[in-house]
Design a protein around this motif. Structure first.
Motif, PDB file in Angstrom:
ATOM      1  N   SER A  76      -5.066  -6.257   7.545  1.00 24.29           N
ATOM      2  CA  SER A  76      -3.876  -4.994   8.669  1.00 24.29           C
ATOM      3  C   SER A  76      -4.619  -6.470  10.050  1.00 24.29           C
ATOM      4  O   SER A  76      -4.965  -6.315  11.302  1.00 24.29           O
ATOM      5  N   ASN A 117       0.684  -0.730   0.355  1.00 27.51           N
ATOM      6  CA  ASN A 117       0.556   0.378   0.047  1.00 27.51           C
ATOM      7  C   ASN A 117       1.024   1.398  -0.356  1.00 27.51           C
ATOM      8  O   ASN A 117       2.070   1.047   0.047  1.00 27.51           O
ATOM      9  N   PHE A 129      -9.476  -4.836   6.992  1.00 27.03           N
ATOM     10  CA  PHE A 129      -9.086  -4.178   7.490  1.00 27.03           C
ATOM     11  C   PHE A 129      -9.232  -4.833   9.206  1.00 27.03           C
ATOM     12  O   PHE A 129      -9.623  -3.798  10.229  1.00 27.03           O
ATOM     13  N   ARG A 174      -2.542  -8.619  12.475  1.00 30.86           N
ATOM     14  CA  ARG A 174      -1.498  -8.121  13.340  1.00 30.86           C
ATOM     15  C   ARG A 174      -1.007  -9.163  14.760  1.00 30.86           C
ATOM     16  O   ARG A 174       0.194  -8.812  15.367  1.00 30.86           O
ATOM     17  N   LEU A 184       3.612   1.325   2.821  1.00 29.60           N
ATOM     18  CA  LEU A 184       4.286  -0.037   2.908  1.00 29.60           C
ATOM     19  C   LEU A 184       5.126   0.652   1.932  1.00 29.60           C
ATOM     20  O   LEU A 184       6.108   0.358   2.382  1.00 29.60           O
TER      21      LEU A 184
HETATM   22  O1  G3P Z   1      -2.395  -3.645   3.812  1.00 33.38           O
HETATM   23  C1  G3P Z   1      -3.484  -3.141   4.328  1.00 33.38           C
HETATM   24  C2  G3P Z   1      -3.329  -3.416   5.860  1.00 33.38           C
HETATM   25  O2  G3P Z   1      -3.039  -4.459   6.062  1.00 33.38           O
HETATM   26  C3  G3P Z   1      -2.564  -2.159   6.502  1.00 33.38           C
HETATM   27  O3  G3P Z   1      -2.546  -2.645   7.801  1.00 33.38           O
HETATM   28  O4  G3P Z   1      -1.518  -2.565  10.144  1.00 33.38           O
HETATM   29  O5  G3P Z   1      -1.592  -0.685   7.903  1.00 33.38           O
HETATM   30  O6  G3P Z   1      -3.627  -1.961   9.609  1.00 33.38           O
HETATM   31  P1  G3P Z   1      -1.923  -2.151   9.347  1.00 33.38           P
END
Ligand code: G3P
Length: 214
Positions: free
Chosen positions: A164, A28, A129, A166, A31
């Motif tokens: 997202s 994204n 997410f 974790r 990243l």
């Molecule tokens: O790539 C999208 C998503 O996985 C982002 O994760 O940890 O930024 O909420 P995060």
């Protein structure tokens, strides 16, 4: 369940790919920014490391510019999946791109009805997410449960890509709920792999093996 890595860090991607169980990559804009490198250069490297779907996101938010960006990204490589934000123009663009045979990953999904619209537009993947919902005291995994049920009810072919993520519990619940894919940071892949009882058990086996007469 397919396992994607959620990073644009090629060192992490190389290491995860070496495990032999990596099915794809999601990136994204945040990243991409973390790498400090031109994104096209990073993308080419990722495509050379992993033979599977690689999500790259458009940054335009108007319909036509979104389509231009998406077509440009899709033309780079057959494995590119164009990531589209779940907004009005995004759903509209997803429908057009899907009619053109371009694969899409509709991102920033936070409700089951958003997921229904994405599926109706012909999205290849929907990215709910979960961690960001947990962060605001909502049950992220309940969203996955609902989307899986809705998609099953109507036989949508859109794949549920849990994003997202974790921690390993998110992964466990995704697998139990029948999600199609989970995209996870490198750290979580290592957390899935490691277990203290495996380490202590192996240490004991190797120590005992030393006592076996030759
Ligand atoms: O790539 C999208 C998503 O996985 C982002 O994760 O940890 O930024 O909420 P995060």
């Amino acid at each position: 369940m397919k396992l994607f890595i959620d990073t644009a860090d090629v060192t992490e991607i190389r290491e995860a790919a070496a495990l032999g169980v990596l099915d794809g990559v999601t990136t994204n804009p945040s990243l991409a920014a973390k790498t400090g490198r031109p994104f096209r250069e990073v993308l080419d490297e990722i495509l050379s490391l992993v033979d599977g779907p690689v999500s790259a996101e458009v940054v335009a938010t108007d319909y036509e510019p979104m389509l231009d960006e998406a077509r440009e990204l899709a033309a780079i490589h057959k494995n590119i999946v164009v990531k589209i934000p779940l907004i009005f123009n995004g759903i509209k663009a997803t429908k057009t791109l899907s009619d053109e045979g371009i694969k899409t990953n509709v991102t920033l999904c936070f409700s089951p009805m958003q997921a229904l619209l994405a599926a109706k537009a012909g999205a290849s993947y929907i990215s709910p997410f979960v961690g960001r919902l947990d962060d605001i005291s909502h049950d992220g995994m309940q969203l996955i449960e609902q989307i899986v049920e809705i998609y099953n009810n109507y036989d949508f072919s859109t794949e549920v890509l849990v994003a997202s993520v974790r921690n390993p519990i998110h992964m466990l619940q995704s697998a139990l709920m029948g999600a199609d894919v989970a995209t996870v940071p490198f750290k979580v892949i290592m957390q899935l792999l490691n277990h203290p009882l495996t380490d202590s058990g192996l240490k004991q086996f190797l120590a005992d093996w030393e006592k076996v007469p030759e």
